[in-house]
Motif scaffolding. Structure first.
Motif, PDB file in Angstrom:
ATOM      1  N   CYS A 227     -14.678   7.193   8.696  1.00 14.91           N
ATOM      2  CA  CYS A 227     -14.057   7.155   7.427  1.00 14.91           C
ATOM      3  C   CYS A 227     -13.595   8.724   7.063  1.00 14.91           C
ATOM      4  CB  CYS A 227     -14.912   7.616   6.382  1.00 14.91           C
ATOM      5  SG  CYS A 227     -16.314   5.311   6.559  1.00 14.91           S
ATOM      6  N   CYS A 230     -10.303   9.613   8.936  1.00 18.90           N
ATOM      7  CA  CYS A 230      -8.956   9.676   8.122  1.00 18.90           C
ATOM      8  C   CYS A 230      -8.600  10.573   7.245  1.00 18.90           C
ATOM      9  CB  CYS A 230      -8.976   8.722   8.267  1.00 18.90           C
ATOM     10  SG  CYS A 230      -7.886   7.193   9.289  1.00 18.90           S
ATOM     11  N   HIS A 231     -10.692  10.512   5.684  1.00 25.39           N
ATOM     12  CA  HIS A 231     -10.353  10.486   4.804  1.00 25.39           C
ATOM     13  C   HIS A 231     -10.788  12.668   4.707  1.00 25.39           C
ATOM     14  CE1 HIS A 231      -9.600   7.438   2.257  1.00 25.39           C
ATOM     15  NE2 HIS A 231      -9.646   6.567   3.648  1.00 25.39           N
ATOM     16  N   HIS A 238      -2.335  10.559   7.113  1.00 26.91           N
ATOM     17  CA  HIS A 238      -1.929  10.783   5.871  1.00 26.91           C
ATOM     18  C   HIS A 238      -2.560   9.770   5.202  1.00 26.91           C
ATOM     19  CE1 HIS A 238      -0.010  11.699   2.749  1.00 26.91           C
ATOM     20  NE2 HIS A 238       0.674  10.484   1.883  1.00 26.91           N
ATOM     21  N   PRO A 240      -6.141   9.222   1.544  1.00 25.56           N
ATOM     22  CA  PRO A 240      -5.915  10.571   0.189  1.00 25.56           C
ATOM     23  C   PRO A 240      -7.939  11.401   0.903  1.00 25.56           C
ATOM     24  CG  PRO A 240      -6.125   8.080  -0.243  1.00 25.56           C
ATOM     25  CD  PRO A 240      -5.328   8.068   1.195  1.00 25.56           C
ATOM     26  N   VAL A 250      -5.689   6.039 -11.212  1.00 22.68           N
ATOM     27  CA  VAL A 250      -5.650   5.903  -9.064  1.00 22.68           C
ATOM     28  C   VAL A 250      -3.932   5.771  -9.621  1.00 22.68           C
ATOM     29  CG1 VAL A 250      -5.673   4.928  -6.605  1.00 22.68           C
ATOM     30  CG2 VAL A 250      -7.657   5.685  -7.977  1.00 22.68           C
ATOM     31  N   TYR A 264     -13.813  -1.108  -7.405  1.00 20.06           N
ATOM     32  CA  TYR A 264     -12.108   0.185  -7.072  1.00 20.06           C
ATOM     33  C   TYR A 264     -12.452   0.268  -5.692  1.00 20.06           C
ATOM     34  CZ  TYR A 264      -8.265   2.621  -5.738  1.00 20.06           C
ATOM     35  OH  TYR A 264      -7.338   3.320  -4.986  1.00 20.06           O
ATOM     36  N   PRO A 272      -9.170  -3.062   1.580  1.00 17.55           N
ATOM     37  CA  PRO A 272      -8.236  -1.774   1.799  1.00 17.55           C
ATOM     38  C   PRO A 272      -6.700  -2.317   1.425  1.00 17.55           C
ATOM     39  CG  PRO A 272      -8.641  -2.237   3.927  1.00 17.55           C
ATOM     40  CD  PRO A 272      -9.827  -2.982   3.370  1.00 17.55           C
ATOM     41  N   GLN A 275      -5.295  -3.201  -3.210  1.00 15.28           N
ATOM     42  CA  GLN A 275      -5.429  -1.715  -3.804  1.00 15.28           C
ATOM     43  C   GLN A 275      -4.791  -0.561  -3.051  1.00 15.28           C
ATOM     44  OE1 GLN A 275      -7.838  -2.311  -6.099  1.00 15.28           O
ATOM     45  NE2 GLN A 275      -7.239  -3.354  -8.013  1.00 15.28           N
ATOM     46  N   ILE A 276      -3.425  -0.674  -2.679  1.00 12.11           N
ATOM     47  CA  ILE A 276      -2.799   0.617  -1.953  1.00 12.11           C
ATOM     48  C   ILE A 276      -2.109   2.101  -2.767  1.00 12.11           C
ATOM     49  CG2 ILE A 276      -0.862   1.094  -0.683  1.00 12.11           C
ATOM     50  CD1 ILE A 276      -3.011  -1.211   0.655  1.00 12.11           C
ATOM     51  N   THR A 277      -2.640   2.565  -2.311  1.00 16.28           N
ATOM     52  CA  THR A 277      -2.948   4.425  -3.223  1.00 16.28           C
ATOM     53  C   THR A 277      -1.374   4.452  -3.003  1.00 16.28           C
ATOM     54  OG1 THR A 277      -5.493   4.324  -2.713  1.00 16.28           O
ATOM     55  CG2 THR A 277      -3.533   5.806  -3.583  1.00 16.28           C
ATOM     56  N   ALA A 281      -0.238   4.500   3.322  1.00 16.89           N
ATOM     57  CA  ALA A 281       0.737   3.575   4.004  1.00 16.89           C
ATOM     58  C   ALA A 281      -0.909   2.026   4.430  1.00 16.89           C
ATOM     59  CB  ALA A 281       1.426   3.782   5.555  1.00 16.89           C
ATOM     60  N   ILE A 283      -2.921   1.394   5.900  1.00 13.41           N
ATOM     61  CA  ILE A 283      -3.202   1.568   7.331  1.00 13.41           C
ATOM     62  C   ILE A 283      -5.526   1.141   7.957  1.00 13.41           C
ATOM     63  CG2 ILE A 283      -1.252   2.740   8.089  1.00 13.41           C
ATOM     64  CD1 ILE A 283      -2.999   5.656   8.064  1.00 13.41           C
ATOM     65  N   MET A 284      -5.878   1.548   6.375  1.00 12.90           N
ATOM     66  CA  MET A 284      -7.011   1.594   6.589  1.00 12.90           C
ATOM     67  C   MET A 284      -7.247   0.410   6.627  1.00 12.90           C
ATOM     68  SD  MET A 284      -9.757   2.919   3.267  1.00 12.90           S
ATOM     69  CE  MET A 284     -11.429   2.060   3.523  1.00 12.90           C
TER      70      MET A 284
HETATM   71  C1  HEC Z   1      -7.296   4.707   9.828  1.00 16.66           C
HETATM   72  C2  HEC Z   1      -7.622   5.630   8.432  1.00 16.66           C
HETATM   73  C3  HEC Z   1      -8.463   4.920   7.415  1.00 16.66           C
HETATM   74  C4  HEC Z   1     -10.086   4.987   8.205  1.00 16.66           C
HETATM   75  C5  HEC Z   1     -10.463   4.894   9.069  1.00 16.66           C
HETATM   76  C6  HEC Z   1     -10.699   5.114   6.746  1.00 16.66           C
HETATM   77  N1  HEC Z   1      -9.458   4.951   5.361  1.00 16.66           N
HETATM   78 FE1  HEC Z   1      -9.944   4.881   3.517  1.00 16.66          FE
HETATM   79  N2  HEC Z   1      -7.893   4.399   3.312  1.00 16.66           N
HETATM   80  C7  HEC Z   1      -7.318   4.932   4.001  1.00 16.66           C
HETATM   81  C8  HEC Z   1      -5.546   5.026   3.723  1.00 16.66           C
HETATM   82  C9  HEC Z   1      -4.330   5.504   4.868  1.00 16.66           C
HETATM   83  C10 HEC Z   1      -5.108   5.051   2.173  1.00 16.66           C
HETATM   84  C11 HEC Z   1      -4.598   4.832   1.639  1.00 16.66           C
HETATM   85  C12 HEC Z   1      -4.362   3.736   0.809  1.00 16.66           C
HETATM   86  C13 HEC Z   1      -5.200   2.421   1.113  1.00 16.66           C
HETATM   87  O1  HEC Z   1      -5.263   2.577  -0.424  1.00 16.66           O
HETATM   88  O2  HEC Z   1      -5.146   1.560   1.506  1.00 16.66           O
HETATM   89  C14 HEC Z   1      -7.364   4.878   1.842  1.00 16.66           C
HETATM   90  C15 HEC Z   1      -7.670   4.611   1.108  1.00 16.66           C
HETATM   91  C16 HEC Z   1      -9.107   4.420   0.690  1.00 16.66           C
HETATM   92  C17 HEC Z   1      -9.758   4.442  -0.419  1.00 16.66           C
HETATM   93  C18 HEC Z   1      -9.097   4.774  -2.035  1.00 16.66           C
HETATM   94  C19 HEC Z   1      -8.793   6.183  -2.440  1.00 16.66           C
HETATM   95  C20 HEC Z   1      -7.740   5.914  -3.820  1.00 16.66           C
HETATM   96  O3  HEC Z   1      -7.631   7.519  -3.675  1.00 16.66           O
HETATM   97  O4  HEC Z   1      -7.149   5.366  -4.064  1.00 16.66           O
HETATM   98  C21 HEC Z   1     -11.541   4.942  -0.149  1.00 16.66           C
HETATM   99  C22 HEC Z   1     -12.347   4.631  -1.881  1.00 16.66           C
HETATM  100  C23 HEC Z   1     -11.339   4.706   0.619  1.00 16.66           C
HETATM  101  N3  HEC Z   1     -10.276   4.739   1.573  1.00 16.66           N
HETATM  102  C24 HEC Z   1     -12.583   4.375   1.750  1.00 16.66           C
HETATM  103  C25 HEC Z   1     -13.337   4.817   2.898  1.00 16.66           C
HETATM  104  C26 HEC Z   1     -14.485   4.534   3.510  1.00 16.66           C
HETATM  105  C27 HEC Z   1     -15.333   4.422   2.803  1.00 16.66           C
HETATM  106  C28 HEC Z   1     -14.008   4.413   4.664  1.00 16.66           C
HETATM  107  C29 HEC Z   1     -15.000   4.520   5.701  1.00 16.66           C
HETATM  108  C30 HEC Z   1     -15.861   3.012   5.789  1.00 16.66           C
HETATM  109  C31 HEC Z   1     -12.300   4.509   5.153  1.00 16.66           C
HETATM  110  N4  HEC Z   1     -12.006   5.162   3.763  1.00 16.66           N
HETATM  111  C32 HEC Z   1     -11.867   4.192   6.156  1.00 16.66           C
HETATM  112  C33 HEC Z   1      -7.379   5.527   5.691  1.00 16.66           C
HETATM  113  C34 HEC Z   1      -8.464   5.038   5.986  1.00 16.66           C
END
Ligand code: HEC
Ligand SMILES: [Cu+2]
Length: 314
Positions: A227, A230-231, A238, A240, A250, A264, A272, A275-277, A281, A283-284
């Motif tokens: 996580c 990316c985050h 890119h 959040p 959000v 949420y 993921p 609900q796309i933020t 993109a 991509i999660m």
């Molecule tokens: C490949 C890159 C990537 C990985 C790996 C990833 N994320 Fe994300 N994540 C994103 C992106 C891009 C978004 C915004 C788009 C969406 O909402 O799907 C996001 C959105 C989120 C959000 C919502 C954020 C918001 O501002 O609303 C949360 C919570 C989150 N991720 C948690 C996690 C957690 C926990 C993990 C690991 C288990 C994880 N992500 C792994 C790219 C990633």
């Protein structure tokens, strides 16, 4: 704890309120049963066939009697409604600053974890006179967490979080039941709550192997599962930043708003694409099937922890 009794012990702050409501409902029902059935019996004896009762001048209704039995019950039932609604709101509103316990139900056991990291199965140790709030989910079918002595019962549903809270007022051991038929060994899905003096509870928490707190376990997962790749501020993707997110509105890509609550956060990890933020993109990757319910709860605990910190300055 095992002797037979008609009513479970009253061992929490809500037990008196729930019992008072229950007995009031029972008494009111008994009262109406009496004033309906006693006259039925009386009149069927008095006017039985062949009796010499006076049948002349039958009465054909009375304005006062009819208004009385309409208006009286209206206010009675509205009063009961208000009373139980207040009790319900009080039980549903999760108090702040409670001792947090995470619960995962599975066929056929309760798995519990304290915020400090200590794990238990079918047993829950809590201190007396402190509020305990549980966050619960199931990893298979619907269960129901029931502690009769505390007068709390709540369904435990796969795919979502439900919660209950209670404040034990007496030390001792109390039953935990599963109150939702959940398979062949449902009746063995039982356990006990052990309510201890605060000092004994502190000692119990420290006993055994040292444990990693839920938030630390979540932080470890956040790095191990990628996580943070990316985050994080210096990520090449890119994505959040999650600091300051918890309970905030959000904006979503479809123009609607969501609130970053537990549900949420859970959906963001497992679905993921749902609900796309806005501004990002899709991509999660989905982590469905890659994380246990316990791990998801730990990740969410960590996301809540950083989510309560001030948001990063952009
Ligand atoms: C490949 C890159 C990537 C990985 C790996 C990833 N994320 Fe994300 N994540 C994103 C992106 C891009 C978004 C915004 C788009 C969406 O909402 O799907 C996001 C959105 C989120 C959000 C919502 C954020 C918001 O501002 O609303 C949360 C919570 C989150 N991720 C948690 C996690 C957690 C926990 C993990 C690991 C288990 C994880 N992500 C792994 C790219 C990633
Ligand atoms: Cu069950």
């Amino acid at each position: 704890m095992d002797q037979f009794r008609l009513f479970p012990p009253q061992a929490s702050t809500s037990s008196h309120e729930v019992d008072a409501l229950f007995f009031a409902l029972t008494l009111i029902s008994l009262f109406f049963m009496a004033i309906i059935f006693l006259p039925i019996i009386f009149f069927s004896v008095k006017y039985r066939r062949g009796s010499s009762a006076d049948r002349s001048n039958p009465s054909s209704g009375s304005f006062w009697v009819e208004s009385g039995w309409t208006i009286g019950p209206i206010f009675l039932s509205l009063g009961l409604f208000a009373w139980s609604a207040l009790a319900y709101f009080r039980l549903e509103r999760r108090p702040a600053n409670a001792i947090e316990v995470q619960v995962v139900g599975k066929q056929w056991m309760w798995k519990l974890q304290h915020a400090e990291g200590k794990r238990e199965i079918n047993e829950l140790h809590v201190p007396v006179n402190s509020t305990v709030a549980m966050t619960m989910t199931s990893q298979d079918v619907i269960h129901s967490f029931f502690v009769p002595a505390f007068r709390v019962k709540q369904d435990v549903v796969p795919g979502r979080y439900t919660g209950i809270w209670f404040k034990p007022t007496r030390t001792g051991e109390y039953h935990i039941f599963c109150a939702q038929y959940c398979g062949t060994q449902h009746s063995q899905m039982v356990g006990r709550v052990v309510v201890m003096e605060p000092q004994a509870y502190e000692n119990w928490l420290k006993s055994g192997e040292p444990t990693e707190s839920i938030v630390l376990a979540g932080e470890r997962l956040f790095h191990d599962r990628g996580c943070s790749g990316c985050h994080s501020p210096n990520s090449q993707f890119h994505a959040p930043l999650l600091q300051g997110l918890y309970r905030k509105p959000v904006p979503l890509a479809d123009g609607t708003m969501a609130t970053a609550n537990d549900e949420y956060l859970r959906d963001s990890i497992l679905q993921p694409a749902k609900q796309i933020t806005a501004g990002y993109a899709n991509i999660m990757p989905s982590f469905t099937g890659h994380l246990s319910e316990e791990e998801i709860m730990q990740l969410i605990a960590y996301l809540k922890y950083i989510g309560n910190q001030p948001p990063p300055s952009q």
